[in-house]
Design a protein around this motif. Sequence first.
Motif, short mmCIF file in Angstrom:
data_model
loop_
_atom_site.label_atom_id
_atom_site.label_comp_id
_atom_site.label_asym_id
_atom_site.label_seq_id
_atom_site.Cartn_x
_atom_site.Cartn_y
_atom_site.Cartn_z
N GLU A 169 23.82 17.25 7.32
CA GLU A 169 23.87 15.99 6.56
C GLU A 169 23.86 14.79 7.52
O GLU A 169 23.20 13.78 7.26
CB GLU A 169 25.12 15.95 5.67
N ASN A 206 20.35 14.38 8.91
CA ASN A 206 19.48 13.79 7.88
C ASN A 206 19.71 12.29 7.77
O ASN A 206 18.76 11.51 7.67
CB ASN A 206 19.81 14.47 6.54
N GLN A 226 18.31 10.36 10.77
CA GLN A 226 16.84 10.24 10.69
C GLN A 226 16.48 9.13 9.69
O GLN A 226 15.60 8.32 9.95
CB GLN A 226 16.22 11.57 10.25
N HIS A 244 8.04 11.37 3.53
CA HIS A 244 8.67 12.30 4.47
C HIS A 244 7.64 13.18 5.13
O HIS A 244 6.62 13.50 4.55
CB HIS A 244 9.72 13.14 3.76
N ASP A 257 10.02 18.78 6.93
CA ASP A 257 11.38 18.25 6.96
C ASP A 257 12.32 19.45 6.85
O ASP A 257 12.80 19.78 5.78
CB ASP A 257 11.56 17.27 5.79
N ILE A 279 15.36 20.15 8.15
CA ILE A 279 16.78 19.90 7.82
C ILE A 279 16.92 19.62 6.33
O ILE A 279 17.80 20.17 5.65
CB ILE A 279 17.31 18.70 8.64
N GLY A 280 16.03 18.75 5.81
CA GLY A 280 16.08 18.39 4.39
C GLY A 280 15.89 19.62 3.50
O GLY A 280 16.57 19.77 2.49
#
Lengths: 230, 109
Positions: free
Chosen positions: A7, A10, A13, B3, B7, B9-10
């Motif tokens: 988290e 994220n 970023q 994005h 992505d 991590i997302g």
Amino acid sequence: MKREILEQLNQAQADHTPCVTLTALSTGSTRFLSCEAIDRQPSDLRQAIESALASDRSAAVETGEGRVFINVFNPPLTLIIVGAVHIAQPLSQMAVLAGYDVTVVDPRSAFATSDRFPGIHLVEEWPDEALDGLTITTRTAVVTLTHDPKLDDPALDRALNSKCFYIGSLGSKKTHSARLTRLEGLGHGAEVLARINGPVGLAIGAKSPAEIAVSILAQMTEALRGQPSS
Amino acid sequence: MAHSADDIIGQCLAWQDEGLSVALATVIETWGSAPRPVGSQLGINENGDFVGSVSGGCIEGAVVEEALDAMETGQAKLLDYGVSNTKAWEVGLACGGKIQIYVDPVLAS
């Protein structure tokens, strides 16, 4: 690792701030370090982290506490396109695939529509106002595509005064030469003006808008990653 | 804001939001010719779906298996992959390089 670390990554970023994760490979514990937290690390570790961030290269390093893996998360690359023209449509989509956060600037509302640019951040302002409101860093590329001096010149002026890693400007050799003369009039010297890639893109014989977008993205990549090895 | 297509991590966070177990594999070190640079990541969920990459497709299958195991045990692990004499086409690297991978289960908070 804890979900919280993902988290935090994220969020960093999204906020466009550099950060790293540190994993102690002997114990398996992973920590998230923001810019501020990096400053508070012991000097040898801090230097290793700063060098990893500067070179954009993650690395495993030996420390007093054993082998530690530094994973670098630099802010996303950004691309500012001036001119919501045909070439901007494939260029914006391709740049997203290549990892860029893309913003398209065009005060002409008929051009800058979400139908033409699905999912792309659109700014319907004059480029001087728009670029003053956007953050331009060493991870930013600026490409002007209108070949209209009213729109391109103010954007190029802002780009030349910034640390962006790439500037490209669409237009023939003749258009580009006239453009350089005008920008010289704004006080930019020859060395600074040489930062502008014009005519834009690598010479691969591109004809269609999508092919021209490929040549521009290839030239941006070359500017970012260095000269070809061959 | 648009994005990036990968992505990782997302996607891992989204899987966890769906209630799936997730692990993250990261290239820690490479020797010789290696297809993906240090820091490259592969996100894996409990169904074996994955996002990103740690090689050119040579070892992802094996890493996914290890990740599923790590999700079960909750323990991170360090794995070494190189050219294997007999099973090069299965879990080795055709390019002749060596890679060290860290597989870490993501613990839900």
